[in-house]
Design a protein around this motif. Structure first.
Motif, short mmCIF file in Angstrom:
data_model
loop_
_atom_site.label_atom_id
_atom_site.label_comp_id
_atom_site.label_asym_id
_atom_site.label_seq_id
_atom_site.Cartn_x
_atom_site.Cartn_y
_atom_site.Cartn_z
N PRO A 102 0.80 -1.23 0.00
CA PRO A 102 0.00 0.00 0.00
C PRO A 102 0.83 1.28 0.00
O PRO A 102 0.45 2.27 -0.64
CB PRO A 102 -0.84 -0.13 1.28
N GLN A 103 1.97 1.27 0.71
CA GLN A 103 2.81 2.46 0.75
C GLN A 103 3.43 2.74 -0.63
O GLN A 103 3.53 3.89 -1.07
CB GLN A 103 3.92 2.30 1.79
N GLN A 104 3.82 1.67 -1.30
CA GLN A 104 4.39 1.83 -2.64
C GLN A 104 3.34 2.30 -3.65
O GLN A 104 3.63 3.13 -4.51
CB GLN A 104 5.02 0.51 -3.10
N VAL A 105 2.14 1.77 -3.53
CA VAL A 105 1.05 2.22 -4.42
C VAL A 105 0.79 3.70 -4.22
O VAL A 105 0.64 4.45 -5.20
CB VAL A 105 -0.23 1.40 -4.17
N GLU A 106 0.75 4.13 -2.98
CA GLU A 106 0.52 5.54 -2.70
C GLU A 106 1.62 6.40 -3.30
O GLU A 106 1.34 7.46 -3.90
CB GLU A 106 0.45 5.75 -1.18
N ARG A 107 2.87 5.97 -3.18
CA ARG A 107 3.97 6.75 -3.72
C ARG A 107 3.88 6.82 -5.25
O ARG A 107 4.12 7.88 -5.84
CB ARG A 107 5.30 6.15 -3.30
N ILE A 108 3.54 5.71 -5.88
CA ILE A 108 3.42 5.69 -7.34
C ILE A 108 2.34 6.66 -7.81
O ILE A 108 2.54 7.44 -8.73
CB ILE A 108 3.13 4.25 -7.82
N LEU A 109 1.18 6.64 -7.16
CA LEU A 109 0.09 7.52 -7.56
C LEU A 109 0.43 8.98 -7.28
O LEU A 109 0.12 9.87 -8.09
CB LEU A 109 -1.19 7.12 -6.84
N ALA A 110 1.08 9.24 -6.15
CA ALA A 110 1.45 10.62 -5.82
C ALA A 110 2.48 11.15 -6.83
O ALA A 110 2.37 12.29 -7.32
CB ALA A 110 2.01 10.69 -4.40
N ASP A 111 3.47 10.32 -7.16
CA ASP A 111 4.48 10.74 -8.11
C ASP A 111 3.87 10.95 -9.50
O ASP A 111 4.29 11.85 -10.25
CB ASP A 111 5.59 9.70 -8.19
N SER A 112 2.91 10.12 -9.85
CA SER A 112 2.26 10.25 -11.15
C SER A 112 1.50 11.56 -11.25
O SER A 112 1.55 12.26 -12.27
CB SER A 112 1.33 9.06 -11.39
N ALA A 154 -0.92 13.17 -25.46
CA ALA A 154 -2.02 14.09 -25.16
C ALA A 154 -1.76 14.92 -23.91
O ALA A 154 -2.54 15.82 -23.59
CB ALA A 154 -3.32 13.29 -24.99
N GLY A 155 -0.66 14.62 -23.20
CA GLY A 155 -0.30 15.40 -22.02
C GLY A 155 -0.66 14.75 -20.70
O GLY A 155 -0.56 15.39 -19.65
N ASN A 156 -1.09 13.50 -20.74
CA ASN A 156 -1.45 12.78 -19.51
C ASN A 156 -0.23 12.05 -18.94
O ASN A 156 0.81 11.93 -19.59
CB ASN A 156 -2.54 11.76 -19.81
N ALA A 157 -0.41 11.49 -17.74
CA ALA A 157 0.58 10.60 -17.13
C ALA A 157 0.01 9.19 -17.13
O ALA A 157 -1.21 9.00 -17.12
CB ALA A 157 0.91 11.05 -15.71
N CYS A 158 0.90 8.19 -17.14
CA CYS A 158 0.46 6.79 -17.25
C CYS A 158 0.89 5.97 -16.04
O CYS A 158 2.06 6.01 -15.63
CB CYS A 158 1.07 6.14 -18.49
N PRO A 161 10.42 12.28 -17.30
CA PRO A 161 10.31 12.86 -15.97
C PRO A 161 9.88 11.82 -14.95
O PRO A 161 9.07 10.93 -15.25
CB PRO A 161 9.23 13.94 -16.15
N ALA A 162 10.42 11.89 -13.76
CA ALA A 162 10.09 10.94 -12.70
C ALA A 162 8.58 10.90 -12.49
O ALA A 162 7.93 11.93 -12.37
CB ALA A 162 10.80 11.32 -11.41
N GLY A 163 8.02 9.68 -12.49
CA GLY A 163 6.60 9.52 -12.23
C GLY A 163 5.71 9.59 -13.45
O GLY A 163 4.51 9.30 -13.35
#
Length: 456
Positions: free
Chosen positions: A21-31, A146-150, A175-177
């Motif tokens: 869960p902590q890693q998922v949160e970091r991935i989404l926050a960085d994205s 289109a300018g989104n993050a994946c 770019p990171a994330g």
């Protein structure tokens, strides 16, 4: 655990711990952080990244291809072609995204009114195992341009392929994330879909899983596109070039060991040429080599998983018991790995399992139609509507295409996906479109601008 099993041996290759869960949160926050920067970049800057990604994939094509060969059994020559096609997709959107998303002026009572296409945010891609690189780039190339993050949640059975895709973006200087691999077991993905930072979902996979993903996304008022299964018909009429049709349909049926949503699943042949078409297919299918996917001489590798092979054999056995003739294959082989012989079933009728269900393997199902009208009726007699092929004169084939309930039709050619053309299905094959100008507009905000003063 995310475990990859070599389908040519049945032995475990490697296992990967899913994100906690902590890693998922970091991935989404960085994205989300990456998106807030990326949305303001120019098409030129975005294209520079995608072209670098394509370059790196081409330079490392052999090692990237081998990951697919090892994890899901794709013959090495097909795996290399998949990496090359993925690079092409990245380059295509790098070259054409600005054109596809150009603002459109629309006359109204405004001094000037137009629609502009703006990015949405973080887009989640939920992907299957059967084309690990191609399906990832079909999703990410237009989304990023289109300018989104994946955020990519790949299939649990191809963890090394998923990791490698993310590493290519890292090596290219993304770019990171901006593009992240999210290694998750399937049940954990619901919370990610519901996360407020995820704005939309691209899903490719089974009908059942697609229904679940769409329901979750809809409950959060989020857009999704679905590319699901197919029972794709290929109509062969008496005025067709039978030799060419047999060549192309054989290839269509056995690419990726038949594990393709848009492969020709039901070959519907007009009665006057039915026997001849069966002869031609038998000759071509019998020449194919089933074997180690690492060998250049292999045409058909193993089925990706044991459970998938078991289900395929059930479908074939049920169809034979119902009265179909088995001209080739049909036997479950012994020995290591999840191999299945190239199989040809003829005299299949609409009530048989091989015509009612999607067959994901190297099995060709041939059905007889009295005439054109019956061929069209049989083709449409399915809950699916992904793709179809017609073999006849060009003029006649084009007219028949309008009567087929599918998202795409190939007349006198192979059904395939192409970065330049939209792809997707209707009915239980899904909704929305990927690729082409239509695909990049799935994950944008079509924002209407009205500029005063009002005109009389």
């Amino acid at each position: 655990m995310l475990t990859a099993i070599d389908p040519s041996t049945g032995e475990t290759l490697h296992s990967v711990e899913p994100a906690n869960p902590q890693q998922v949160e970091r991935i989404l926050a960085d994205s989300e952080t990456a998106y807030q920067h990326w949305r303001h970049t120019s098409f030129a800057e975005r294209g520079q990244l995608l072209r670098k990604v394509a370059q790196l994939m081409r330079e490392d094509v052999d090692s990237l291809a081998m990951l697919m060969t090892e994890e899901m059994g794709k013959p090495i020559k097909e795996a290399r072609a998949e990496v090359e096609k993925s690079a092409w997709c990245a380059e295509h959107y790098a070259d054409h995204a600005e054109e596809y998303l150009r603002s459109e002026s629309i006359a109204s009572d405004a001094h000037h009114s137009y629609v502009q296409y703006l990015p949405l945010g973080v887009i989640l891609g939920i992907l299957p195992w059967n084309a690990p690189f191609w399906l990832a780039f079909r999703y990410c190339a237009p989304t990023l341009m289109a300018g989104n993050a994946c955020v990519m949640k790949h299939d649990p059975h191809v963890p090394a392929s998923a990791k490698a895709i993310a590493e290519v973006f890292e090596k290219a200087g993304a770019p990171a994330g901006l593009f992240q691999n999210l290694p998750l077991e399937t049940p954990a993905v619901e919370a990610v879909i519901r996360d407020s930072r995820v704005q939309a979902v691209s899903f490719t996979g089974s009908e059942k899983a697609g229904g679940a993903v769409a329901s979750i996304a809809a409950s959060e008022i989020k857009h999704s596109i679905l590319e699901l299964g197919g029972s794709d018909p290929a109509i062969v009429l008496a005025d067709a070039d039978l030799e060419t049709a047999a060549d192309v349909l054989t290839l269509s049926r056995i690419i990726n060991a038949g594990q393709s949503c848009i492969a020709a699943k039901r070959i519907i042949v007009e009665a006057p040429v039915y026997d001849r078409m069966v002869e031609l297919l038998t000759e071509r299918l019998a020449r194919l080599t089933v074997g180690d996917p690492r060998e250049e001489s292999t045409d058909v590798g193993p089925i990706a998983r044991a459970d998938l092979r078991d289900n395929l054999h059930r479908q074939i056995s049920d169809t034979i018991r119902a009265g179909a003739r088995c001209m080739l294959g049909g036997d479950l082989p012994s020995g290591p790995g999840f191999y299945y012989p190239v199989t040809l079933l003829t005299d299949v009728t609409e009530t048989m399992c091989g015509a009612r269900e999607e067959t994901f393997g190297p099995v060709a199902v041939v059905m007889k139609a009295d005439d054109e009208a019956e061929a069209i009726r049989i083709a449409n007699n399915t809950p699916y509507g992904l793709a179809a092929a017609v073999w006849s004169t060009a003029e006649r084939g084009e007219a028949i295409a309008r009567q087929l309930d599918t998202g795409q039709v190939a007349v006198n050619g192979i059904v395939k996906t192409d970065p330049r053309l939209p792809s997707g299905g209707i009915k239980r094959s899904g909704f929305g479109r990927e690729l082409g100008p239509h695909g990049i507009r799935e994950f944008v905000n079509a924002q209407q601008i009205w500029l005063g003063p009002k005109q009389n």
